[in-house]
Design a protein around this motif. Structure first.
Motif, mmCIF file in Angstrom:
data_model
loop_
_atom_site.group_PDB
_atom_site.id
_atom_site.type_symbol
_atom_site.label_atom_id
_atom_site.label_comp_id
_atom_site.label_asym_id
_atom_site.label_seq_id
_atom_site.Cartn_x
_atom_site.Cartn_y
_atom_site.Cartn_z
ATOM 1 N N CYS A 153 43.848 20.586 29.969
ATOM 2 C CA CYS A 153 42.589 20.274 30.669
ATOM 3 C C CYS A 153 42.024 21.490 31.389
ATOM 4 C CB CYS A 153 42.797 19.131 31.654
ATOM 5 S SG CYS A 153 43.055 17.542 30.856
ATOM 6 N N SER A 154 42.886 22.260 32.052
ATOM 7 C CA SER A 154 42.374 23.443 32.742
ATOM 8 C C SER A 154 41.874 24.485 31.733
ATOM 9 C CB SER A 154 43.443 24.050 33.656
ATOM 10 O OG SER A 154 44.505 24.594 32.918
ATOM 11 N N GLY A 155 42.514 24.569 30.573
ATOM 12 C CA GLY A 155 42.022 25.463 29.530
ATOM 13 C C GLY A 155 40.640 25.068 29.052
ATOM 14 N N ILE A 156 40.416 23.776 28.881
ATOM 15 C CA ILE A 156 39.099 23.288 28.470
ATOM 16 C C ILE A 156 38.069 23.548 29.556
ATOM 17 C CG2 ILE A 156 37.793 21.192 27.925
ATOM 18 C CD1 ILE A 156 40.390 20.225 26.482
ATOM 19 N N VAL A 157 38.468 23.370 30.828
ATOM 20 C CA VAL A 157 37.551 23.654 31.937
ATOM 21 C C VAL A 157 37.169 25.133 31.923
ATOM 22 C CG1 VAL A 157 37.411 23.835 34.457
ATOM 23 C CG2 VAL A 157 38.255 21.740 33.411
ATOM 24 N N TYR A 158 38.143 26.012 31.713
ATOM 25 C CA TYR A 158 37.845 27.450 31.664
ATOM 26 C C TYR A 158 36.885 27.777 30.526
ATOM 27 C CZ TYR A 158 41.287 29.036 35.095
ATOM 28 O OH TYR A 158 41.976 29.285 36.248
ATOM 29 N N ILE A 159 37.062 27.140 29.375
ATOM 30 C CA ILE A 159 36.199 27.424 28.229
ATOM 31 C C ILE A 159 34.754 27.038 28.534
ATOM 32 C CG2 ILE A 159 35.690 26.708 25.851
ATOM 33 C CD1 ILE A 159 38.747 26.665 25.398
ATOM 34 N N HIS A 160 34.555 25.976 29.319
ATOM 35 C CA HIS A 160 33.201 25.520 29.644
ATOM 36 C C HIS A 160 32.647 26.127 30.924
ATOM 37 C CE1 HIS A 160 32.902 22.723 26.377
ATOM 38 N NE2 HIS A 160 34.095 22.246 26.649
ATOM 39 N N LEU A 161 33.494 26.820 31.675
ATOM 40 C CA LEU A 161 33.071 27.403 32.953
ATOM 41 C C LEU A 161 32.205 28.635 32.698
ATOM 42 C CD1 LEU A 161 33.533 27.065 36.028
ATOM 43 C CD2 LEU A 161 35.442 28.661 35.797
ATOM 44 N N ARG A 162 31.073 28.670 33.358
ATOM 45 C CA ARG A 162 30.118 29.772 33.187
ATOM 46 C C ARG A 162 30.002 30.509 34.517
ATOM 47 N NH1 ARG A 162 26.409 30.581 29.361
ATOM 48 N NH2 ARG A 162 26.649 28.475 28.564
ATOM 49 N N LYS A 163 30.022 31.843 34.458
ATOM 50 C CA LYS A 163 29.912 32.639 35.671
ATOM 51 C C LYS A 163 28.466 32.665 36.150
ATOM 52 C CE LYS A 163 30.798 37.053 37.777
ATOM 53 N NZ LYS A 163 31.206 38.419 37.611
#
Length: 165
Positions: A153-163
């Protein structure tokens, strides 16, 4: 945005700590309060010295696979955190944390594979130990399974996280 960043960072650190504990602690299989086995040692509690006496586990191919995959999981999660920090300070506005997410998902897949192998082959891994019917899976085994969805789940969150600025 700052609260999301703090949440993601703390979540990653908690997952990394739990994963490290699951890999290094001595309670993957427990017979009673005085005997346990982990990925590295078989331990017995000595009442005279009030300390644990540990001997190296007999290494089978299955145990070595679990050891390697758990260590890889910790390493990839650590690399993921370092990559996240690097991307956080060097990435341009609007960039996505793909590399961080991919490393974290890969750590989750390694943890899943190691936990699954131990679940399916614990009899072969613990073959020279005491009677298995009197024992049960320990808390480190449970922690390893808890880390699987958290890592994915945290990996998926990182993939969708935009700076953002």
């Amino acid at each position: 945005m700052a609260s999301l960043l703090i949440f993601v960072t703390l979540l990653h650190l908690v997952i990394l700590a739990v994963l490290f504990i699951a890999t290094m602690e001595k309670f993957w299989w427990v017979w009673d309060d005085t005997e346990s086995s982990d990925l590295w040692y078989n331990c017995r509690f000595d009442n005279e010295t009030e300390g644990w006496f540990c001997a190296t586990s007999d290494e089978t191919e299955w145990l070595q696979a679990v050891q390697v995959l758990m260590v890889l999981s910790v390493v990839f999660s650590g690399i993921s955190f370092l990559v996240f920090l690097g991307q956080l300070f060097t990435m341009s506005k609007g960039g996505l944390f793909y590399l961080t997410g991919v490393c974290q998902v890969f750590a989750g897949l390694n943890d899943f594979t190691a936990s699954l192998i131990y679940t399916l082959h614990y009899k072969e891994i613990l073959k020279d130990s005491r009677e298995l019917s009197s024992g049960h899976f320990g808390f480190c085994f449970v922690l390893a399974w808890v880390c699987v969805p958290l890592l994915l789940c945290s990996g998926i969150v990182y993939i969708h996280l935009r700076k953002r600025e």
